[in-house]
Design an enzyme around this catalytic site. Sequence first.
Site, PDB file in Angstrom:
ATOM      1  N   GLU A  91       0.991  -1.199  -0.101  1.00 46.60           N
ATOM      2  CA  GLU A  91       0.132  -0.119   0.011  1.00 46.60           C
ATOM      3  C   GLU A  91       0.900   1.193  -0.012  1.00 46.60           C
ATOM      4  O   GLU A  91       1.763   1.472   1.110  1.00 46.60           O
ATOM      5  CB  GLU A  91      -0.818   0.092   0.997  1.00 46.60           C
ATOM      6  CG  GLU A  91      -1.665   1.314   1.405  1.00 46.60           C
ATOM      7  CD  GLU A  91      -2.277   1.218   2.715  1.00 46.60           C
ATOM      8  OE1 GLU A  91      -2.559   0.316   3.447  1.00 46.60           O
ATOM      9  OE2 GLU A  91      -2.431   2.409   3.229  1.00 46.60           O
ATOM     10  N   ARG A 112       1.075  10.141   0.753  1.00 43.49           N
ATOM     11  CA  ARG A 112       1.476  11.231   1.924  1.00 43.49           C
ATOM     12  C   ARG A 112       2.540  12.099   1.192  1.00 43.49           C
ATOM     13  O   ARG A 112       3.196  12.847   1.768  1.00 43.49           O
ATOM     14  CB  ARG A 112       1.690  10.596   3.067  1.00 43.49           C
ATOM     15  CG  ARG A 112       0.775   9.845   3.952  1.00 43.49           C
ATOM     16  CD  ARG A 112       1.054   9.441   5.168  1.00 43.49           C
ATOM     17  NE  ARG A 112       0.489   8.489   5.123  1.00 43.49           N
ATOM     18  CZ  ARG A 112       0.246   7.616   6.447  1.00 43.49           C
ATOM     19  NH1 ARG A 112       1.612   7.789   7.428  1.00 43.49           N
ATOM     20  NH2 ARG A 112      -0.468   6.475   6.561  1.00 43.49           N
ATOM     21  N   LYS A 146     -10.690  -0.894   7.524  1.00 45.43           N
ATOM     22  CA  LYS A 146      -9.608  -0.647   8.065  1.00 45.43           C
ATOM     23  C   LYS A 146      -9.761  -0.169   9.411  1.00 45.43           C
ATOM     24  O   LYS A 146     -10.372   0.835   9.404  1.00 45.43           O
ATOM     25  CB  LYS A 146      -8.450   0.354   7.137  1.00 45.43           C
ATOM     26  CG  LYS A 146      -7.308   0.866   7.866  1.00 45.43           C
ATOM     27  CD  LYS A 146      -6.511   1.762   6.919  1.00 45.43           C
ATOM     28  CE  LYS A 146      -5.417   2.403   7.660  1.00 45.43           C
ATOM     29  NZ  LYS A 146      -4.322   2.981   6.726  1.00 45.43           N
TER      30      LYS A 146
HETATM   31  C1  3PG Z   1      -1.064   3.774   7.994  1.00 43.07           C
HETATM   32  O1  3PG Z   1      -1.284   5.044   7.199  1.00 43.07           O
HETATM   33  O2  3PG Z   1      -1.883   2.877   7.750  1.00 43.07           O
HETATM   34  C2  3PG Z   1      -0.326   3.744   9.175  1.00 43.07           C
HETATM   35  O3  3PG Z   1       0.372   4.996   9.265  1.00 43.07           O
HETATM   36  C3  3PG Z   1       0.289   2.610   9.637  1.00 43.07           C
HETATM   37  O4  3PG Z   1       0.670   2.673  10.734  1.00 43.07           O
HETATM   38  P1  3PG Z   1       1.971   2.207  11.446  1.00 43.07           P
HETATM   39  O5  3PG Z   1       3.028   3.020  11.005  1.00 43.07           O
HETATM   40  O6  3PG Z   1       1.960   2.253  12.974  1.00 43.07           O
HETATM   41  O7  3PG Z   1       2.191   0.719  10.702  1.00 43.07           O
END
Ligand code: 3PG
Length: 215
Positions: free
Chosen positions: A41, A45, A128
């Site tokens: 994924e 960002r 999610k």
């Molecule tokens: C996301 O966007 O799904 C999260 O930032 C992922 O979370 P993590 O960095 O705690 O795994």
Amino acid sequence: MTSPLDHITDHRIIPVVVIDDAATAATLGDALVDGGLPLAEITFRTSAAPDTISTLADRGDLIVGAGTITSVSDVDAAVQAGASFLVSPGLSQAVVERAAEHNILLIPGAVTATEVQRAVEWGVRTIKFFPAETSGGIAAIRALSAPFPAVSFIPTGGVTAMNLADYLALPSVVAVGGSWMVERSLIATRNVNAMTQRTTDALRIVRAYEKENAA
Ligand code: 3PG
């Protein structure tokens, strides 16, 4: 044909990627494929996201989705770049509708009963659960699964190798998402060995859990 959702539920982990430079996409792809997890994924960002998606999608050996999809224009840009699925941190009717127009899987974020109910009304079945650890984690998902037995959850946010198996033990959890295998700094420094190792280690946890529960 295997759908993107089938790929996600087969692998049980979505590596969540924040990438600063699309020139490092090939290294990222190699690490994931070598590690046995040909799925990613790529979050919207950074401005490198669309080019990274195109590069990885063109390889043909990876299923590539787009994350942090928060607007209709993000949906369009991700589809244009070649994403096979979309992930949102929250729930937006406009985003859900636009994804449906493109006939592409969207996994939106929701953590409360009201949000989950709204998502279900809009035709969503896979959610999610984000940010997982700070939103009640395992106990919250278990509680939400009682009134929404047809909903599948992909907890993300604070999931690591340490709690991965505990999340997967919930029947409603079809997969988890997390960035720990492909940390931003590891991608930036092209540390393929560390990314491959973390991916392999994560999959070992999944397989060990599955073996234990099949016995
Ligand atoms: C996301 O966007 O799904 C999260 O930032 C992922 O979370 P993590 O960095 O705690 O795994």
